[in-house]
Scaffold this motif. Structure first.
Motif, PDB file in Angstrom:
ATOM      1  N   HIS A   1     -28.759  30.598   9.544  1.00 11.24           N
ATOM      2  CA  HIS A   1     -28.475  31.398   8.357  1.00 11.24           C
ATOM      3  C   HIS A   1     -27.041  31.129   7.897  1.00 11.24           C
ATOM      4  O   HIS A   1     -26.242  30.538   8.638  1.00 11.24           O
ATOM      5  CB  HIS A   1     -28.663  32.891   8.662  1.00 11.24           C
ATOM      6  CG  HIS A   1     -27.706  33.403   9.686  1.00 11.24           C
ATOM      7  ND1 HIS A   1     -28.007  33.392  11.040  1.00 11.24           N
ATOM      8  CD2 HIS A   1     -26.449  33.908   9.592  1.00 11.24           C
ATOM      9  CE1 HIS A   1     -26.976  33.887  11.713  1.00 11.24           C
ATOM     10  NE2 HIS A   1     -26.011  34.202  10.853  1.00 11.24           N
ATOM     11  N   ILE A   2     -26.755  31.557   6.697  1.00 10.74           N
ATOM     12  CA  ILE A   2     -25.390  31.428   6.173  1.00 10.74           C
ATOM     13  C   ILE A   2     -24.967  32.814   5.680  1.00 10.74           C
ATOM     14  O   ILE A   2     -25.793  33.552   5.120  1.00 10.74           O
ATOM     15  CB  ILE A   2     -25.329  30.369   5.045  1.00 10.74           C
ATOM     16  CG1 ILE A   2     -23.907  30.181   4.529  1.00 10.74           C
ATOM     17  CG2 ILE A   2     -26.248  30.709   3.899  1.00 10.74           C
ATOM     18  CD1 ILE A   2     -23.762  29.031   3.526  1.00 10.74           C
ATOM     19  N   GLN A   3     -23.708  33.160   5.940  1.00  7.16           N
ATOM     20  CA  GLN A   3     -23.209  34.452   5.459  1.00  7.16           C
ATOM     21  C   GLN A   3     -22.371  34.238   4.206  1.00  7.16           C
ATOM     22  O   GLN A   3     -21.506  33.355   4.170  1.00  7.16           O
ATOM     23  CB  GLN A   3     -22.371  35.129   6.535  1.00  7.16           C
ATOM     24  CG  GLN A   3     -23.246  35.803   7.590  1.00  7.16           C
ATOM     25  CD  GLN A   3     -22.532  36.931   8.293  1.00  7.16           C
ATOM     26  OE1 GLN A   3     -21.358  36.819   8.589  1.00  7.16           O
ATOM     27  NE2 GLN A   3     -23.239  38.015   8.573  1.00  7.16           N
ATOM     28  N   LEU A   4     -22.654  35.034   3.203  1.00  9.80           N
ATOM     29  CA  LEU A   4     -21.905  34.930   1.947  1.00  9.80           C
ATOM     30  C   LEU A   4     -21.397  36.314   1.570  1.00  9.80           C
ATOM     31  O   LEU A   4     -22.087  37.313   1.770  1.00  9.80           O
ATOM     32  CB  LEU A   4     -22.806  34.390   0.838  1.00  9.80           C
ATOM     33  CG  LEU A   4     -23.368  32.983   1.080  1.00  9.80           C
ATOM     34  CD1 LEU A   4     -24.374  32.624   0.016  1.00  9.80           C
ATOM     35  CD2 LEU A   4     -22.244  31.950   1.097  1.00  9.80           C
ATOM     36  N   VAL A   5     -20.207  36.326   1.015  1.00 11.31           N
ATOM     37  CA  VAL A   5     -19.601  37.625   0.695  1.00 11.31           C
ATOM     38  C   VAL A   5     -19.294  37.694  -0.805  1.00 11.31           C
ATOM     39  O   VAL A   5     -18.952  36.689  -1.434  1.00 11.31           O
ATOM     40  CB  VAL A   5     -18.335  37.874   1.558  1.00 11.31           C
ATOM     41  CG1 VAL A   5     -17.279  36.817   1.315  1.00 11.31           C
ATOM     42  CG2 VAL A   5     -17.754  39.244   1.345  1.00 11.31           C
ATOM     43  N   TYR A   6     -19.467  38.871  -1.370  1.00 11.75           N
ATOM     44  CA  TYR A   6     -19.092  39.107  -2.756  1.00 11.75           C
ATOM     45  C   TYR A   6     -17.944  40.117  -2.738  1.00 11.75           C
ATOM     46  O   TYR A   6     -18.082  41.225  -2.217  1.00 11.75           O
ATOM     47  CB  TYR A   6     -20.278  39.670  -3.553  1.00 11.75           C
ATOM     48  CG  TYR A   6     -19.995  39.754  -5.034  1.00 11.75           C
ATOM     49  CD1 TYR A   6     -20.318  38.704  -5.880  1.00 11.75           C
ATOM     50  CD2 TYR A   6     -19.386  40.880  -5.582  1.00 11.75           C
ATOM     51  CE1 TYR A   6     -20.044  38.764  -7.239  1.00 11.75           C
ATOM     52  CE2 TYR A   6     -19.105  40.954  -6.931  1.00 11.75           C
ATOM     53  CZ  TYR A   6     -19.435  39.895  -7.760  1.00 11.75           C
ATOM     54  OH  TYR A   6     -19.153  39.960  -9.103  1.00 11.75           O
ATOM     55  N   HIS A   7     -16.809  39.695  -3.270  1.00 12.03           N
ATOM     56  CA  HIS A   7     -15.625  40.570  -3.262  1.00 12.03           C
ATOM     57  C   HIS A   7     -15.550  41.359  -4.567  1.00 12.03           C
ATOM     58  O   HIS A   7     -15.658  40.776  -5.640  1.00 12.03           O
ATOM     59  CB  HIS A   7     -14.348  39.725  -3.144  1.00 12.03           C
ATOM     60  CG  HIS A   7     -14.319  38.856  -1.927  1.00 12.03           C
ATOM     61  ND1 HIS A   7     -14.162  39.363  -0.666  1.00 12.03           N
ATOM     62  CD2 HIS A   7     -14.423  37.517  -1.794  1.00 12.03           C
ATOM     63  CE1 HIS A   7     -14.164  38.363   0.203  1.00 12.03           C
ATOM     64  NE2 HIS A   7     -14.323  37.238  -0.456  1.00 12.03           N
ATOM     65  N   TRP A   8     -15.351  42.619  -4.463  1.00 12.32           N
ATOM     66  CA  TRP A   8     -15.181  43.428  -5.669  1.00 12.32           C
ATOM     67  C   TRP A   8     -14.184  44.559  -5.377  1.00 12.32           C
ATOM     68  O   TRP A   8     -14.544  45.632  -4.971  1.00 12.32           O
ATOM     69  CB  TRP A   8     -16.530  43.997  -6.148  1.00 12.32           C
ATOM     70  CG  TRP A   8     -16.428  44.734  -7.450  1.00 12.32           C
ATOM     71  CD1 TRP A   8     -16.413  46.078  -7.637  1.00 12.32           C
ATOM     72  CD2 TRP A   8     -16.300  44.169  -8.758  1.00 12.32           C
ATOM     73  NE1 TRP A   8     -16.280  46.385  -8.964  1.00 12.32           N
ATOM     74  CE2 TRP A   8     -16.204  45.237  -9.680  1.00 12.32           C
ATOM     75  CE3 TRP A   8     -16.238  42.855  -9.246  1.00 12.32           C
ATOM     76  CZ2 TRP A   8     -16.075  45.027 -11.050  1.00 12.32           C
ATOM     77  CZ3 TRP A   8     -16.109  42.657 -10.610  1.00 12.32           C
ATOM     78  CH2 TRP A   8     -16.033  43.738 -11.493  1.00 12.32           C
ATOM     79  N   TYR A   9     -12.928  44.240  -5.564  1.00 15.93           N
ATOM     80  CA  TYR A   9     -11.850  45.221  -5.428  1.00 15.93           C
ATOM     81  C   TYR A   9     -11.986  46.074  -4.161  1.00 15.93           C
ATOM     82  O   TYR A   9     -12.032  47.307  -4.206  1.00 15.93           O
ATOM     83  CB  TYR A   9     -11.739  46.082  -6.686  1.00 15.93           C
ATOM     84  CG  TYR A   9     -11.248  45.260  -7.842  1.00 15.93           C
ATOM     85  CD1 TYR A   9      -9.897  44.998  -8.025  1.00 15.93           C
ATOM     86  CD2 TYR A   9     -12.158  44.665  -8.718  1.00 15.93           C
ATOM     87  CE1 TYR A   9      -9.455  44.189  -9.048  1.00 15.93           C
ATOM     88  CE2 TYR A   9     -11.715  43.846  -9.746  1.00 15.93           C
ATOM     89  CZ  TYR A   9     -10.352  43.617  -9.906  1.00 15.93           C
ATOM     90  OH  TYR A   9      -9.919  42.808 -10.914  1.00 15.93           O
ATOM     91  N   GLY A  10     -12.083  45.406  -3.065  1.00 18.35           N
ATOM     92  CA  GLY A  10     -12.111  46.100  -1.782  1.00 18.35           C
ATOM     93  C   GLY A  10     -13.493  46.579  -1.369  1.00 18.35           C
ATOM     94  O   GLY A  10     -13.690  47.028  -0.243  1.00 18.35           O
ATOM     95  N   LYS A  11     -14.471  46.501  -2.287  1.00 21.47           N
ATOM     96  CA  LYS A  11     -15.832  46.940  -1.937  1.00 21.47           C
ATOM     97  C   LYS A  11     -16.683  45.690  -1.698  1.00 21.47           C
ATOM     98  O   LYS A  11     -17.558  45.362  -2.479  1.00 21.47           O
ATOM     99  CB  LYS A  11     -16.407  47.788  -3.064  1.00 21.47           C
ATOM    100  CG  LYS A  11     -15.641  49.083  -3.284  1.00 21.47           C
ATOM    101  CD  LYS A  11     -16.086  49.761  -4.566  1.00 21.47           C
ATOM    102  CE  LYS A  11     -15.233  50.979  -4.843  1.00 21.47           C
ATOM    103  NZ  LYS A  11     -15.429  51.501  -6.189  1.00 21.47           N
ATOM    104  N   ASP A  12     -16.362  44.994  -0.625  1.00 18.50           N
ATOM    105  CA  ASP A  12     -17.040  43.730  -0.365  1.00 18.50           C
ATOM    106  C   ASP A  12     -18.426  43.963   0.228  1.00 18.50           C
ATOM    107  O   ASP A  12     -18.628  44.887   1.009  1.00 18.50           O
ATOM    108  CB  ASP A  12     -16.216  42.887   0.620  1.00 18.50           C
ATOM    109  CG  ASP A  12     -14.818  42.617   0.108  1.00 18.50           C
ATOM    110  OD1 ASP A  12     -14.564  42.905  -1.072  1.00 18.50           O
ATOM    111  OD2 ASP A  12     -13.987  42.117   0.882  1.00 18.50           O
ATOM    112  N   VAL A  13     -19.361  43.109  -0.139  1.00 17.23           N
ATOM    113  CA  VAL A  13     -20.688  43.164   0.481  1.00 17.23           C
ATOM    114  C   VAL A  13     -21.018  41.785   1.045  1.00 17.23           C
ATOM    115  O   VAL A  13     -20.608  40.765   0.491  1.00 17.23           O
ATOM    116  CB  VAL A  13     -21.793  43.616  -0.506  1.00 17.23           C
ATOM    117  CG1 VAL A  13     -21.656  45.083  -0.836  1.00 17.23           C
ATOM    118  CG2 VAL A  13     -21.785  42.783  -1.773  1.00 17.23           C
TER     119      VAL A  13
END
Lengths: 112, 236
Positions: B213-225
């Motif tokens: 699997h690969i992990q990907l992150v979406y950054h949004w002003y400290g509310k990362d998912v």
């Protein structure tokens, strides 16, 4: 040295800073100042129109991330198009410097 | 950290700009910058009030900054953005004919078809419906494709914004987490709409064969998912 004395080269310097890694605005100002031994100190607010312009051109991309100090910051990352642009600007800069050197060299020879 | 001098600086900057679109994000960025500078000065022993003054002065003339930002975020640019949507709608509603064909050809150049980018011959390809919220943004991962021969991972996803303002200046993309092996990547905008964008990220991983699997992150002003995307059958 004021930012006016190196005018359009600021975009090249900003892209060159981002080539070394993603950074947020204040970080770029500090690195620019440090790496130029304090020679390139710009009015800090003028960095953002430059960055936003670069983003409009597609040369950088911004995203938000929590910085080391725990606060969210807007980071900038150079894109592939930005890397190509930087390469071109570096080449143009080197050509310009070479021409200046040639003229200076010629001037010195003529005087000698 | 709101403080009068910084807010006054921002107020003057805003006064030079003909459009308020995206102002919230611009203001936040300017305030963050001044705060960073002020805190650094305070760490050096400068009293807070003096540090605030110095941080604001270092920003330069707010009128000049505002005028420069106005050029970057000028209404004609926004106008062009809106016109591009009108043109898109016109081409979609016009009946088949020469204009449609012409419009289709132009659009084909601007908005590539999804399958142009994702190869048809893939070792592993599956539809997904992983959805997460990050602040005012909803991110939905819809598809993953693995090109084993070239060691590329394709991830199709959509980013939907609650407000148009966030859409214009808050474009984000899925990225590999900091510290993860990041050989090469590209995020391509394949389709846009007023409230959402469709993206495809392409990651090149030399260690693809070892990955499940690969992990990907979406950054949004400290509310990362963080998304965990399978790269093999039963991978995530």
């Amino acid at each position: 040295m004021s930012e006016k004395s190196f005018g359009g080269s600021l975009t090249m310097l900003v892209l060159a800073l981002l080539e070394q890694g993603d950074k947020y605005g204040y970080q770029m100002i500090k690195e620019l100042e440090m790496k130029s031994d304090g020679s390139f100190s710009m009015k800090e607010g003028t960095l953002y129109p430059i960055l936003h312009g670069l983003e409009n051109q597609g040369w950088v991309k911004s995203y938000s991330q929590t910085a080391e100090n725990g606060r969210p910051r807007k980071y900038y990352r150079i894109t592939r198009a930005g890397l190509r642009q930087l390469q071109q600007q570096k080449q143009e800069w080197e050509e310009y410097v070479a021409k200046v050197r040639k003229v200076m060299g010629g001037g010195l020879n003529a005087m000698g | 950290m709101p403080w009068d001098k910084a807010e006054e600086f921002c107020h003057i900057v805003r006064g030079q700009m003909r459009t308020g679109w995206g102002w919230k994000n611009i203001q936040q960025e300017l305030m963050d910058h001044m705060e960073d500078h002020m805190l650094e000065l305070m760490e050096q022993g400068v009293p807070q009030e003096q540090a605030q003054q110095m941080a604001v002065e270092a920003m330069g003339d707010p009128v000049e900054v505002g005028q420069m930002l106005d050029k970057t975020h000028s209404p004609w640019w926004l106008g062009l953005y809106q016109i591009s949507h009108v043109a898109l709608v016109l081409c979609l509603i016009l009946p088949f004919g020469s204009i449609w064909t012409l419009g289709g050809n132009i659009l084909g150049l601007v908005l590539p078809e999804k399958d142009v980018l994702m190869p048809t011959q893939l070792g592993y390809r599956t539809q997904l419906e992983q959805q997460q919220r990050a602040g005012e943004v909803t991110i939905t991962v819809t598809e993953v494709g693995v090109d084993e021969e070239n060691q590329n991972i394709y991830v199709a996803y959509q980013v939907a914004y609650d407000s148009l303002e966030g859409r214009l200046y808050g474009d984000g993309a899925l990225l590999q987490p900091q510290g993860a092996e990041e050989n090469d990547y590209e995020n391509i905008l394949v389709e846009r709409d007023l409230g959402a964008i469709s993206m495809r990220g392409i990651w090149h991983r030399e260690d693809l064969n070892d990955l499940s699997h690969i992990q990907l992150v979406y950054h949004w002003y400290g509310k990362d998912v963080v998304f965990t995307i399978p790269t093999k059958e039963g991978g995530a």
